[in-house]
Design an enzyme around this catalytic site. Sequence first.
Site, PDB file in Angstrom:
ATOM      1  N   HIS A   1      -9.852   4.632  -1.090  1.00  0.00           N
ATOM      2  CA  HIS A   1      -9.070   4.686   0.153  1.00  0.00           C
ATOM      3  C   HIS A   1      -9.905   5.379   1.224  1.00  0.00           C
ATOM      4  O   HIS A   1     -10.814   6.138   0.911  1.00  0.00           O
ATOM      5  CB  HIS A   1      -7.778   5.487  -0.077  1.00  0.00           C
ATOM      6  CG  HIS A   1      -6.735   4.717  -0.813  1.00  0.00           C
ATOM      7  ND1 HIS A   1      -5.534   4.372  -0.254  1.00  0.00           N
ATOM      8  CD2 HIS A   1      -6.732   4.213  -2.063  1.00  0.00           C
ATOM      9  CE1 HIS A   1      -4.819   3.692  -1.135  1.00  0.00           C
ATOM     10  NE2 HIS A   1      -5.528   3.577  -2.256  1.00  0.00           N
ATOM     11  N   GLY A   2      -9.569   5.113   2.490  1.00  0.00           N
ATOM     12  CA  GLY A   2     -10.234   5.821   3.578  1.00  0.00           C
ATOM     13  C   GLY A   2     -11.666   5.374   3.789  1.00  0.00           C
ATOM     14  O   GLY A   2     -12.558   6.193   4.024  1.00  0.00           O
ATOM     15  N   ALA A   3     -11.903   4.053   3.730  1.00  0.00           N
ATOM     16  CA  ALA A   3     -13.295   3.572   3.812  1.00  0.00           C
ATOM     17  C   ALA A   3     -13.810   3.446   5.254  1.00  0.00           C
ATOM     18  O   ALA A   3     -15.013   3.308   5.457  1.00  0.00           O
ATOM     19  CB  ALA A   3     -13.424   2.234   3.093  1.00  0.00           C
ATOM     20  N   SER A   4     -12.925   3.508   6.245  1.00  0.00           N
ATOM     21  CA  SER A   4     -13.404   3.380   7.639  1.00  0.00           C
ATOM     22  C   SER A   4     -14.351   4.519   7.988  1.00  0.00           C
ATOM     23  O   SER A   4     -14.085   5.678   7.663  1.00  0.00           O
ATOM     24  CB  SER A   4     -12.220   3.428   8.619  1.00  0.00           C
ATOM     25  OG  SER A   4     -11.477   2.253   8.531  1.00  0.00           O
TER      26      SER A   4
ATOM     27  N   HIS B   1      -8.326   9.326   5.000  1.00  0.00           N
ATOM     28  CA  HIS B   1      -7.746   8.250   5.802  1.00  0.00           C
ATOM     29  C   HIS B   1      -8.023   8.553   7.270  1.00  0.00           C
ATOM     30  O   HIS B   1      -7.847   9.684   7.720  1.00  0.00           O
ATOM     31  CB  HIS B   1      -6.224   8.182   5.609  1.00  0.00           C
ATOM     32  CG  HIS B   1      -5.812   7.704   4.258  1.00  0.00           C
ATOM     33  ND1 HIS B   1      -5.202   8.507   3.332  1.00  0.00           N
ATOM     34  CD2 HIS B   1      -5.910   6.485   3.677  1.00  0.00           C
ATOM     35  CE1 HIS B   1      -4.922   7.802   2.242  1.00  0.00           C
ATOM     36  NE2 HIS B   1      -5.353   6.569   2.409  1.00  0.00           N
ATOM     37  N   GLY B   2      -8.457   7.550   8.011  1.00  0.00           N
ATOM     38  CA  GLY B   2      -8.734   7.744   9.437  1.00  0.00           C
ATOM     39  C   GLY B   2     -10.181   8.143   9.655  1.00  0.00           C
ATOM     40  O   GLY B   2     -10.920   8.409   8.699  1.00  0.00           O
TER      41      GLY B   2
ATOM     42  N   ASP C   1       0.848  -1.201   0.000  1.00  0.00           N
ATOM     43  CA  ASP C   1       0.000   0.000   0.000  1.00  0.00           C
ATOM     44  C   ASP C   1       0.885   1.254   0.000  1.00  0.00           C
ATOM     45  O   ASP C   1       1.959   1.252   0.616  1.00  0.00           O
ATOM     46  CB  ASP C   1      -0.870  -0.046   1.273  1.00  0.00           C
ATOM     47  CG  ASP C   1      -2.032   0.929   1.226  1.00  0.00           C
ATOM     48  OD1 ASP C   1      -2.443   1.326   0.121  1.00  0.00           O
ATOM     49  OD2 ASP C   1      -2.555   1.291   2.314  1.00  0.00           O
TER      50      ASP C   1
ATOM     51  N   ASN D   1     -10.329   0.064   0.628  1.00  0.00           N
ATOM     52  CA  ASN D   1      -9.294  -0.035   1.664  1.00  0.00           C
ATOM     53  C   ASN D   1      -9.801   0.342   3.054  1.00  0.00           C
ATOM     54  O   ASN D   1     -10.324   1.447   3.245  1.00  0.00           O
ATOM     55  CB  ASN D   1      -8.158   0.938   1.346  1.00  0.00           C
ATOM     56  CG  ASN D   1      -7.328   0.515   0.167  1.00  0.00           C
ATOM     57  OD1 ASN D   1      -7.627  -0.468  -0.502  1.00  0.00           O
ATOM     58  ND2 ASN D   1      -6.279   1.256  -0.106  1.00  0.00           N
TER      59      ASN D   1
END
Length: 276
Positions: free
Chosen positions: A206-209, A178-179, A81, A228
């Site tokens: 990206h940054g799926a949380s 991200h985060g 990554d 991700n």
Amino acid sequence: MLSRGIDELREAWTNKVGIAAFTTYTLESTRAICEAGSSVGSSVIIQAGSSSFAGVGRRILASAALAMAAESSSPVGVHLDHSTDVNEIRACIEFGYSSVMIDGSHQSFEDNVALTRLVVAEAHEHGVWVEAELGAIAGEEDFSGESETSELTDPFAASEFVDRTGVDALAVAIGSVHGISRKPVHLDLALLARIAQTVPVPLVLHGASGLDEKELRAAVQCGMAKVNFNTELRRAYLASLRESIDGRSDDVVRVQHAAIRAMAEVAHEKIRLLTR
Ligand code: 13P
């Protein structure tokens, strides 16, 4: 089994489902990711960037991921990554990785094209597929903060970028970070639809949380074939460790099993969400 080649990602993209990619830092998280993939019977990707390697070392983390992928009952990709270092990419190709990400998103468009082309040529010689990034996704990869705004991806630049680099998958910035930040995050699905119309390869989120489930599903429907997750798994790991320590257990294996279970549950839920 260790996944090889881009076919699974392309198939997911065609079928409008997503392959979940989870960051690993430890043996426990690597084990949890593989167990979650096998329990759903779906492909999954274990990934680590340079910063995860800083914990236990690149070769060690990579070897464990490759070994666990090989003995898993469903396909597991092992992916590098966010790398900005061509030597690190070469090392991971040599280890036997399935895919790598070259992140030239902080460079000029022309420099990003040149760097990505170089990596694509070398990786393809070894049967390794390549993800690149255009636009810039805000936030830190290894911890949550209050992030600055992203530089969103321009659909026409994205189409030219894919054409000139021959990259296999493209990470695009459509508002995710991200985060997990305190400010609610929303995806620009209209922008994603325009990108999906112009870009002929699977897209990467990206940054799926912490994203809203409906938005996440809509993004997958619209071409985000690799999704991700890091923070939610990381938090499940740390919460489990805190709980074990509060219980004053000195049984390390019990602590490890609890952590694996906690992370596998989160990963399982995410895989189900993307493949529904
Ligand atoms: P999150 O930490 O927001 O899940 O982002 C993970 C990621 O995009 C890794 O590349």
